[in-house]
Structures are given as structure tokens and as C-alpha cells.
Enzyme design. Structure first.
Site, PDB file in Angstrom:
ATOM      1  N   ARG A 101      -0.895 -15.231   3.564  1.00 21.86           N
ATOM      2  CA  ARG A 101      -1.818 -14.796   4.621  1.00 21.86           C
ATOM      3  C   ARG A 101      -1.185 -14.999   6.004  1.00 21.86           C
ATOM      4  O   ARG A 101      -1.365 -14.176   6.901  1.00 21.86           O
ATOM      5  CB  ARG A 101      -3.149 -15.552   4.529  1.00 21.86           C
ATOM      6  CG  ARG A 101      -3.908 -15.406   3.222  1.00 21.86           C
ATOM      7  CD  ARG A 101      -4.373 -14.026   2.893  1.00 21.86           C
ATOM      8  NE  ARG A 101      -5.271 -13.484   3.895  1.00 21.86           N
ATOM      9  CZ  ARG A 101      -5.787 -12.269   3.850  1.00 21.86           C
ATOM     10  NH1 ARG A 101      -5.495 -11.458   2.856  1.00 21.86           N
ATOM     11  NH2 ARG A 101      -6.588 -11.838   4.784  1.00 21.86           N
ATOM     12  N   THR A 115      -5.902  -8.720   9.433  1.00 22.34           N
ATOM     13  CA  THR A 115      -6.153  -7.422   8.810  1.00 22.34           C
ATOM     14  C   THR A 115      -5.902  -6.266   9.766  1.00 22.34           C
ATOM     15  O   THR A 115      -5.279  -5.272   9.404  1.00 22.34           O
ATOM     16  CB  THR A 115      -7.605  -7.359   8.278  1.00 22.34           C
ATOM     17  OG1 THR A 115      -7.801  -8.445   7.369  1.00 22.34           O
ATOM     18  CG2 THR A 115      -7.880  -6.048   7.580  1.00 22.34           C
ATOM     19  N   ARG A 147       1.957  -7.177   9.276  1.00 21.31           N
ATOM     20  CA  ARG A 147       1.009  -6.207   9.829  1.00 21.31           C
ATOM     21  C   ARG A 147       1.225  -5.996  11.321  1.00 21.31           C
ATOM     22  O   ARG A 147       1.053  -4.889  11.826  1.00 21.31           O
ATOM     23  CB  ARG A 147      -0.421  -6.656   9.549  1.00 21.31           C
ATOM     24  CG  ARG A 147      -0.787  -6.534   8.079  1.00 21.31           C
ATOM     25  CD  ARG A 147      -2.125  -7.155   7.797  1.00 21.31           C
ATOM     26  NE  ARG A 147      -2.600  -6.872   6.447  1.00 21.31           N
ATOM     27  CZ  ARG A 147      -3.553  -7.547   5.851  1.00 21.31           C
ATOM     28  NH1 ARG A 147      -4.148  -8.561   6.480  1.00 21.31           N
ATOM     29  NH2 ARG A 147      -3.930  -7.237   4.627  1.00 21.31           N
ATOM     30  N   LYS A 176       0.821  -1.210   0.000  1.00 20.00           N
ATOM     31  CA  LYS A 176       0.000   0.000   0.000  1.00 20.00           C
ATOM     32  C   LYS A 176       0.862   1.270   0.000  1.00 20.00           C
ATOM     33  O   LYS A 176       2.055   1.218   0.310  1.00 20.00           O
ATOM     34  CB  LYS A 176      -0.941  -0.034   1.199  1.00 20.00           C
ATOM     35  CG  LYS A 176      -1.949  -1.184   1.095  1.00 20.00           C
ATOM     36  CD  LYS A 176      -2.921  -1.203   2.248  1.00 20.00           C
ATOM     37  CE  LYS A 176      -3.955  -2.318   2.054  1.00 20.00           C
ATOM     38  NZ  LYS A 176      -4.945  -2.331   3.138  1.00 20.00           N
ATOM     39  N   PHE A 195     -16.582   2.029   4.854  1.00 22.16           N
ATOM     40  CA  PHE A 195     -15.148   2.242   4.650  1.00 22.16           C
ATOM     41  C   PHE A 195     -14.741   2.223   3.171  1.00 22.16           C
ATOM     42  O   PHE A 195     -13.576   2.469   2.846  1.00 22.16           O
ATOM     43  CB  PHE A 195     -14.335   1.192   5.416  1.00 22.16           C
ATOM     44  CG  PHE A 195     -14.570  -0.231   4.969  1.00 22.16           C
ATOM     45  CD1 PHE A 195     -13.885  -0.756   3.884  1.00 22.16           C
ATOM     46  CD2 PHE A 195     -15.482  -1.041   5.640  1.00 22.16           C
ATOM     47  CE1 PHE A 195     -14.101  -2.067   3.464  1.00 22.16           C
ATOM     48  CE2 PHE A 195     -15.701  -2.354   5.235  1.00 22.16           C
ATOM     49  CZ  PHE A 195     -15.008  -2.865   4.140  1.00 22.16           C
ATOM     50  N   ASN A 252      -2.523  -0.890   6.773  1.00 22.91           N
ATOM     51  CA  ASN A 252      -1.977  -2.138   7.315  1.00 22.91           C
ATOM     52  C   ASN A 252      -0.910  -2.754   6.409  1.00 22.91           C
ATOM     53  O   ASN A 252      -0.698  -3.954   6.407  1.00 22.91           O
ATOM     54  CB  ASN A 252      -3.102  -3.132   7.611  1.00 22.91           C
ATOM     55  CG  ASN A 252      -3.847  -3.567   6.368  1.00 22.91           C
ATOM     56  OD1 ASN A 252      -3.537  -3.154   5.256  1.00 22.91           O
ATOM     57  ND2 ASN A 252      -4.840  -4.414   6.552  1.00 22.91           N
ATOM     58  N   HIS A 264      -1.971  -5.666   0.932  1.00 30.64           N
ATOM     59  CA  HIS A 264      -3.193  -6.393   0.563  1.00 30.64           C
ATOM     60  C   HIS A 264      -2.754  -7.712  -0.035  1.00 30.64           C
ATOM     61  O   HIS A 264      -1.794  -7.756  -0.815  1.00 30.64           O
ATOM     62  CB  HIS A 264      -4.002  -5.615  -0.488  1.00 30.64           C
ATOM     63  CG  HIS A 264      -5.068  -6.446  -1.133  1.00 30.64           C
ATOM     64  ND1 HIS A 264      -6.353  -6.494  -0.649  1.00 30.64           N
ATOM     65  CD2 HIS A 264      -5.028  -7.283  -2.206  1.00 30.64           C
ATOM     66  CE1 HIS A 264      -7.060  -7.325  -1.404  1.00 30.64           C
ATOM     67  NE2 HIS A 264      -6.275  -7.814  -2.355  1.00 30.64           N
TER      68      HIS A 264
END
Length: 147
Positions: free
Chosen positions: A85, A91, A102, A9, A57, A112, A115
Site C-alpha cells: 500500500r 487510490t 500511482r 490493470k 462506478f 491507477n 489494485h
């Protein structure tokens, strides 16, 4: 081999964490088969997060992910979706285990760091938003070479 989609991100790029995050995937044995930096368009963001349309959101999320550069990639390896994951953590950074990406670097649920696709089916869809098949490189790692 399974493939999965991941993107770093805008806050990850702004905090100069690209190498740190990518190295964690590589240390888990995942192979990068596609990688690029880009500014996500609103159209790409809407396709990526279409399942969240209408949620409170949704618009702030789209604004954030299109606010600066991202690094998009496709990772390959056994159970790639599950491995990624596990490496990134939950998350919400406050709920993510320490030692996960994270858990170590996340600030908020939105900021966070990363993605990642949550299923092989979603991975295929998400990869197609950002990559043409011609951009995916098939190669062998040294560890995969037969001597």
C-alpha cells in the site's frame, strides 16, 4: 510471513509498465510467490469488487478491468499488505505522492495502474479468486539462505 494480492490493470500492460511496477515491489524486499497473466472474467471481477456493488462506478470499473489482460500476483514479506500500500500510493493518482507507483504512472482513479489488497483478510479472499493453493510456490531468496 504475510502475503498480499496485487494485480496490474489492463492499462499497465498496454503501457508496457509490467517490469517497472514489479521491480518496485522486489526492491522493497517483497517476494513473488505466484504470478500469471490472464483476462479477468466478469465473475472474478464481481467477486473482487462485490463491496462496491450498487455504487455509480461499479459497472464502469468491471468493464475496464475485464477489457484486457491483467497480471495477477501474490507477494510475500513482513507486513506485505502495508508495504505494498505504501509503494503504490493513494487510490487517486492526483493525491498519491510522487515516487509511488500511482503518483508516477496513474492517470485516473480507475486507470491507477494497480489494485492491491487493503487488509490481510481481504488479501486471503482476493488470492482465492485468482489462485489455487497449488499455484503458490514456497521458496527461499538468496538473501534468506543460511550459509
Amino acid at each position: 510471513m504475510e502475503r498480499t494480492f496485487v494485480y496490474l490493470k489492463p492499462n499497465t500492460i498496454q503501457r508496457q509498465l509490467i517490469g517497472e511496477v514489479i521491480s518496485r515491489f522486489e526492491r522493497k524486499g517483497l517476494k513473488i510467490v505466484a504470478l500469471k497473466m490472464l483476462k479477468m472474467t466478469m465473475e472474478q471481477a464481481e467477486k473482487l469488487y462485490e463491496e462496491h456493488k450498487g455504487k455509480d462506478f461499479y459497472k464502469p470499473l468491471l468493464k475496464f478491468v475485464t477489457s484486457g489482460p491483467i497480471v495477477a500476483m501474490i507477494l510475500e514479506g513482513p507486513r506485505a499488505v502495508e508495504v505494498v500500500r505504501h509503494v503504490i500510493g493513494k487510490t487517486d493518482p492526483l493525491e498519491a505522492n510522487s515516487g509511488t507507483i500511482r503518483g508516477e504512472f496513474g492517470v485516473t482513479i480507475r486507470k491507477n495502474i494497480v489494485h492491491a489488497s487493503d487488509s490481510p483478510e481481504h488479501a486471503k479472499h482476493e488470492m482465492s479468486i485468482f489462485f489455487d493453493t497449488s499455484e503458490i510456490v514456497d521458496y527461499k531468496l538468496l538473501l534468506e539462505e543460511q550459509f
